[in-house]
Motif scaffolding. Structure first.
Motif, short mmCIF file in Angstrom:
data_model
loop_
_atom_site.label_atom_id
_atom_site.label_comp_id
_atom_site.label_asym_id
_atom_site.label_seq_id
_atom_site.Cartn_x
_atom_site.Cartn_y
_atom_site.Cartn_z
N ARG A 264 -10.15 -53.06 23.86
CA ARG A 264 -9.16 -54.59 24.38
C ARG A 264 -9.15 -54.70 23.03
O ARG A 264 -8.01 -55.46 22.65
N THR A 265 -9.40 -55.26 21.77
CA THR A 265 -9.05 -55.61 20.15
C THR A 265 -7.97 -54.73 20.09
O THR A 265 -6.76 -55.74 19.85
N LEU A 266 -7.81 -53.66 20.36
CA LEU A 266 -6.61 -52.81 19.31
C LEU A 266 -5.62 -53.45 20.49
O LEU A 266 -4.46 -53.55 19.68
N TYR A 267 -5.29 -52.71 21.41
CA TYR A 267 -4.86 -53.55 22.52
C TYR A 267 -3.67 -54.74 21.99
O TYR A 267 -3.22 -54.99 22.09
N PHE A 268 -4.96 -55.69 21.87
CA PHE A 268 -4.53 -56.80 22.00
C PHE A 268 -3.29 -57.02 20.29
O PHE A 268 -1.75 -57.47 20.51
N VAL A 269 -3.99 -56.51 19.60
CA VAL A 269 -2.90 -56.33 17.90
C VAL A 269 -2.34 -55.51 18.59
O VAL A 269 -1.24 -56.29 18.15
N GLY A 270 -1.54 -53.87 19.60
CA GLY A 270 -0.44 -53.51 19.89
C GLY A 270 0.41 -54.42 20.86
O GLY A 270 1.57 -54.26 19.96
N SER A 271 0.35 -55.03 21.25
CA SER A 271 1.15 -55.85 21.94
C SER A 271 1.24 -57.13 21.23
O SER A 271 2.42 -57.16 21.68
N VAL A 272 0.92 -57.78 21.01
CA VAL A 272 1.16 -58.67 20.45
C VAL A 272 2.15 -58.74 18.51
O VAL A 272 3.59 -58.59 18.98
N PHE A 273 1.77 -56.99 17.97
CA PHE A 273 2.35 -56.44 16.94
C PHE A 273 3.91 -56.72 18.31
O PHE A 273 5.13 -56.55 17.35
N THR A 274 3.79 -55.89 18.76
CA THR A 274 5.70 -54.87 19.37
C THR A 274 6.51 -56.66 20.10
O THR A 274 7.14 -56.11 19.93
N ILE A 275 5.85 -56.73 20.08
CA ILE A 275 6.67 -58.49 20.81
C ILE A 275 7.41 -59.37 19.53
O ILE A 275 8.48 -59.57 19.21
N ALA A 276 6.02 -59.79 18.53
CA ALA A 276 6.55 -60.33 17.27
C ALA A 276 7.47 -59.17 16.77
O ALA A 276 8.75 -59.57 15.75
N ALA A 277 7.93 -57.63 17.09
CA ALA A 277 8.50 -56.80 16.14
C ALA A 277 9.48 -56.13 16.51
O ALA A 277 10.90 -55.66 16.07
N ALA A 278 9.87 -56.92 17.90
CA ALA A 278 11.30 -56.37 18.85
C ALA A 278 12.98 -56.50 17.84
O ALA A 278 13.16 -55.74 18.05
N TYR A 279 12.40 -57.61 18.15
CA TYR A 279 14.05 -58.26 17.43
C TYR A 279 14.42 -57.52 15.61
O TYR A 279 15.43 -57.13 14.83
N PRO A 280 13.34 -58.10 14.90
CA PRO A 280 13.64 -57.71 13.53
C PRO A 280 13.38 -56.31 13.77
O PRO A 280 14.23 -55.51 12.41
N MET A 281 12.71 -55.42 14.68
CA MET A 281 13.37 -53.99 14.22
C MET A 281 14.76 -53.47 14.33
O MET A 281 15.01 -52.44 13.47
N PHE A 282 15.25 -54.06 14.87
CA PHE A 282 16.80 -53.63 15.14
C PHE A 282 17.73 -54.04 13.91
O PHE A 282 18.54 -53.70 13.79
N LEU A 283 17.26 -55.32 13.15
CA LEU A 283 17.64 -56.10 12.78
C LEU A 283 17.92 -54.95 11.18
O LEU A 283 18.23 -54.89 10.49
N SER A 284 16.85 -54.71 10.93
CA SER A 284 16.24 -53.60 9.78
C SER A 284 17.27 -52.17 10.16
O SER A 284 17.38 -52.23 9.06
N ILE A 285 17.48 -51.62 10.73
CA ILE A 285 17.78 -50.75 11.69
C ILE A 285 19.73 -50.92 11.12
O ILE A 285 19.78 -50.12 10.62
N GLN A 286 20.01 -51.63 11.57
CA GLN A 286 21.25 -51.85 10.97
C GLN A 286 21.50 -52.35 9.79
O GLN A 286 23.03 -52.05 9.50
#
Length: 446
Positions: free
Chosen positions: A320-342
């Motif tokens: 569960r610890t690893l799943y908490f890390v992954g899901s929180v990271f995904t939520i936080a990174a969704a918007y900045p990821m596209f800015l970086s691609i741009q």
């Protein structure tokens, strides 16, 4: 004797004979599962790259570029929609007659479908029959991969020592980045050909090469022994369920829903990164496709290290610890990821894709081969783990790139896509909250 928990999982002590079996055959089992899974994922992922780069032009040419891409991704999604059917069918027989036979069958289904795609005539040659046959072969691929993952994961974790299931299960998972490296790498190389040659015949080469890999994988899997956990269950006096899938749907509904929720964000995230970002970068931002593909290759190469690392950590910290890390990271990174691609910077894009793949996808994908099967008892484990995984794959992997492309076409920007990713991340976070911790449980049943 092992005692059952209320959820149907086993919490007693496994037989000592399992440790002997595991230590004697673990290397062979892991190698067979990794190579076999790599071949299966190579076949399956070829289609995603080709859908973004080739199929829109050769099989859906009457549509404008973005709509043609959407249609191609729709045919890509069909494979994911077919995956629950494969999970249900192969899960049933895998729980009834064994894991090994099912794995041999799924390999030939995947390989045959992939080889046939490499021989398909295009729309210009046979008209509407071309996309129809393409979709049919994609369905065959989807059914095959739907039965593959559960069997490969079970063969390894049911042989593994209890305190190393996360690590050994994660070795099955590196079949995904290995398959991605092989499929994306060969497409990245061939896409440097002149466009006319690439579209004429170059794109067929990766599909035809699949036949060699399938024969290799089949030979290696012939050497593997059946799961000792399944054999112990088959030898017991307790009657197995007549229809394992029905038992999952009636007696294990909670854990089935949890398994779907645990999978959905991880699979959506990785296909947004490896399929939709290719579409977005090349079609909307006009970034050379080689730059995007190089980022995918870097991310996949790093996952060969991070996926086993996260699996190993899950044996110490819990799944569960690893799943908490992954899901929180995904939520936080969704918007900045596209800015970086741009930014259009090859270095920024490559690093962004690599970091997002490893921290968002790898952190959940590594422990997954152990966690999802651990939610179910032996007699329904293949059915339960496969169905949960493949239903989520149909939602997150098949529909997510297509929905993201539709949102992009309608809105003209990526914000809607970022919101969609964040919502799926929240679903997985909630599923993790309700998931039991399983890394200390026994897989043996009394």
């Amino acid at each position: 004797m092992d005692a059952f928990s209320d959820s149907g999982r086993v919490v007693g002590v496994s037989p000592s004979s399992h440790q002997t079996s595991a230590s004697n055959s673990m290397g062979k089992v892991v190698m067979a599962s990794v190579i076999g899974t790599m071949v299966e994922w190579y076949d399956f992922l070829l289609y995603g790259t080709a859908a973004a780069l080739v199929f829109n032009k050769l099989f859906f040419p009457s549509l404008d570029p973005l709509m043609g891409t959407l249609a191609a991704l729709g045919s890509f999604a069909v494979g994911f929609i077919a995956r629950p059917l494969g999970g249900a069918v192969f899960g049933h027989f895998g729980d009834k007659i064994g894991r090994k036979t099912m794995l041999m069958t799924t390999m030939f289904m995947m390989g045959g479908g992939t080889f046939a795609i490499g021989l398909l005539p295009t729309y210009a040659q046979i008209g509407a029959w071309a996309p129809a046959l393409l979709i049919l072969l994609r369905v065959i691929q989807g059914i095959g991969i739907g039965g593959e993952w559960g069997g490969a994961a079970l063969m390894v974790i049911e042989h593994a020592p209890r305190n190393q299931r996360g690590f050994f299960g994660s070795l099955v998972q590196i079949g995904f980045p290995l398959g991605m490296l092989a499929s994306t790498g060969i497409f990245a190389y061939l896409s440097r050909m002149p466009d006319a040659e690439f579209l004429s015949w170059g794109w067929r080469i990766p599909f035809l090469l699949s036949s060699v890999l399938v024969l290799l994988g089949f030979y290696i899997r012939l050497k593997v022994t059946e799961s000792p956990v399944f054999e112990a269950a088959a030898a017991s006096s307790e009657q197995p369920p007549k229809i394992p899938l029905l038992e999952v749907l009636t007696k294990h509904k909670r854990n089935l829903l949890i398994s779907i929720g645990l999978k959905v964000c991880e699979v959506a995230w990785v296909y947004i990164l490896t399929v939709f970002v290719v579409v977005y970068g090349t079609t909307v931002l006009h970034i050379p496709k080689a730059i995007i593909l190089d980022g995918v290759l870097l991310g996949a190469a790093l996952e060969l290290i991070t996926i086993p690392l996260f699996g190993w950590l899950s044996d110490r910290w819990g799944r569960r610890t690893l799943y908490f890390v992954g899901s929180v990271f995904t939520i936080a990174a969704a918007y900045p990821m596209f800015l970086s691609i741009q930014t259009g910077s090859s270095v920024v894009i490559a690093l962004t894709i690599a970091v997002c793949m490893n921290l968002g996808h790898g952190s959940m994908y590594g422990p997954q081969a152990a966690l999802l099967p651990e939610l179910f008892g032996t007699r329904v484990r293949y059915s339960g783990a496969s169905l949960g995984c493949q239903v989520a794959a149909g939602i997150g992997g098949g529909l997510a790139p297509m929905l993201a492309t539709a949102l992009l076409a309608r809105q003209g920007h990526f914000i809607g896509v970022a919101v969609m990713i964040a919502v799926l991340g929240a679903v997985t976070f909630i599923a993790t909250v309700f998931s039991p911790e399983t890394y200390r449980d026994s897989l043996f049943e009394s």
